[in-house]
Design an enzyme around this catalytic site. Sequence first.
Site, mmCIF file in Angstrom:
data_model
loop_
_atom_site.group_PDB
_atom_site.id
_atom_site.type_symbol
_atom_site.label_atom_id
_atom_site.label_comp_id
_atom_site.label_asym_id
_atom_site.label_seq_id
_atom_site.Cartn_x
_atom_site.Cartn_y
_atom_site.Cartn_z
ATOM 1 N N GLN A 1 -3.049 -1.563 1.534
ATOM 2 C CA GLN A 1 -3.418 -1.068 2.510
ATOM 3 C C GLN A 1 -2.676 -0.268 3.861
ATOM 4 O OE1 GLN A 1 -7.193 -2.227 3.467
ATOM 5 N NE2 GLN A 1 -7.083 -0.913 4.858
ATOM 6 N N LYS B 1 -12.695 -6.302 3.126
ATOM 7 C CA LYS B 1 -12.923 -6.960 1.633
ATOM 8 C C LYS B 1 -12.863 -7.925 0.962
ATOM 9 C CE LYS B 1 -10.442 -2.666 1.656
ATOM 10 N NZ LYS B 1 -9.233 -1.965 1.555
ATOM 11 N N ASP C 1 -7.360 1.637 -5.619
ATOM 12 C CA ASP C 1 -8.127 2.744 -4.959
ATOM 13 C C ASP C 1 -8.304 3.824 -5.780
ATOM 14 O OD1 ASP C 1 -8.382 2.006 -1.768
ATOM 15 O OD2 ASP C 1 -7.017 1.644 -1.925
HETATM 16 N N1 GUN Z 1 -7.118 1.792 5.274
HETATM 17 C C1 GUN Z 1 -8.001 2.755 5.455
HETATM 18 N N2 GUN Z 1 -8.469 2.801 4.498
HETATM 19 C C2 GUN Z 1 -8.622 2.392 3.582
HETATM 20 C C3 GUN Z 1 -8.373 2.452 1.766
HETATM 21 O O1 GUN Z 1 -9.900 3.071 1.530
HETATM 22 N N3 GUN Z 1 -7.248 2.167 1.265
HETATM 23 C C4 GUN Z 1 -6.023 1.575 1.615
HETATM 24 N N4 GUN Z 1 -5.446 1.314 0.551
HETATM 25 N N5 GUN Z 1 -5.732 1.743 3.301
HETATM 26 C C5 GUN Z 1 -6.926 1.891 3.115
#
Ligand code: GUN
Length: 278
Positions: A93, A49, A116
């Site tokens: 996350q 990211k 998200d």
């Molecule tokens: N963990 C795995 N995929 C994601 C996601 O798309 N967003 C978040 N916040 N955590 C994750």
Amino acid sequence: MTLILNGVAASQAIKEQIKQTVTQEREKPHLVVVLVGDNLASEVYVKNKEKSCKEVGFMSSVKRYDSTISQEALFKELDKLNNDKDIHGIIVQLPLPNHINANEIIDHIAPHKDVDGFHPLNVGNLHRGQSSFVSATPLGILRLLEFYSIDVVSKHVVVVGRSNIVGKPIAALLLNANATVTITHSKTKNLMHHTKQADILIVAVGIKQLITEEYVKEGVVIVDVGIHRNDDGTLCGDVHPSAYALSSAYSPVPKGVGPMTIAALLLNTLQAFQERGR
Ligand code: GUN
């Protein structure tokens, strides 16, 4: 001829567009990722990211907290991020340590910074057909289909999987886009009967290579959201390659939906930035 839905190419095109938009802005979109503990997979996601943010000219920061942080303390940290006008997008996350209730944490993110799309307000707005942040994987799938000019209007889309992150929101998103949607899952009776009806088959059930050629009709468009590691270290999806030959188009694993997920997160962050103060 079978078309390969190349998520690397589509995501590059989207990132290029975002970069152009951001170049014209004096201020830059700022995404903050909250990372609790030291989950290895999360570290990899977060690195990706950050790298992608850099590519398009966004600011990104990672707020790291020890796995022992209390839920109350995490609420306070989120309050600070929610109130900071220089931060436009917030991601917590997942997974979080067991003593923290992930839903309560998600509920605490300001909905207008919830890139998200996990906050109940954004989920609710999506199901009402109103503008909202849509979680990254479903939005990425929609953009991948758009990139290859695959029209969904009046198509019968069969979704295999009913998770809150993929199955349910992709179904809502496609309904809003005038597709006819059937949702199935791992406990659906005679799954094959349903998947064989699909004009577009979206598989996000988390079962390695479940969907073989017997599950699909000729000409289907297959979108494979699954990701699994083979014994030899290579990756594969929820769809068995035998199904590809019957399809008119399919997204491979890797290099299909995966890169689109990050592109969609960047789109959401840009949207949060553009709508700031509104
Ligand atoms: N963990 C795995 N995929 C994601 C996601 O798309 N967003 C978040 N916040 N955590 C994750």
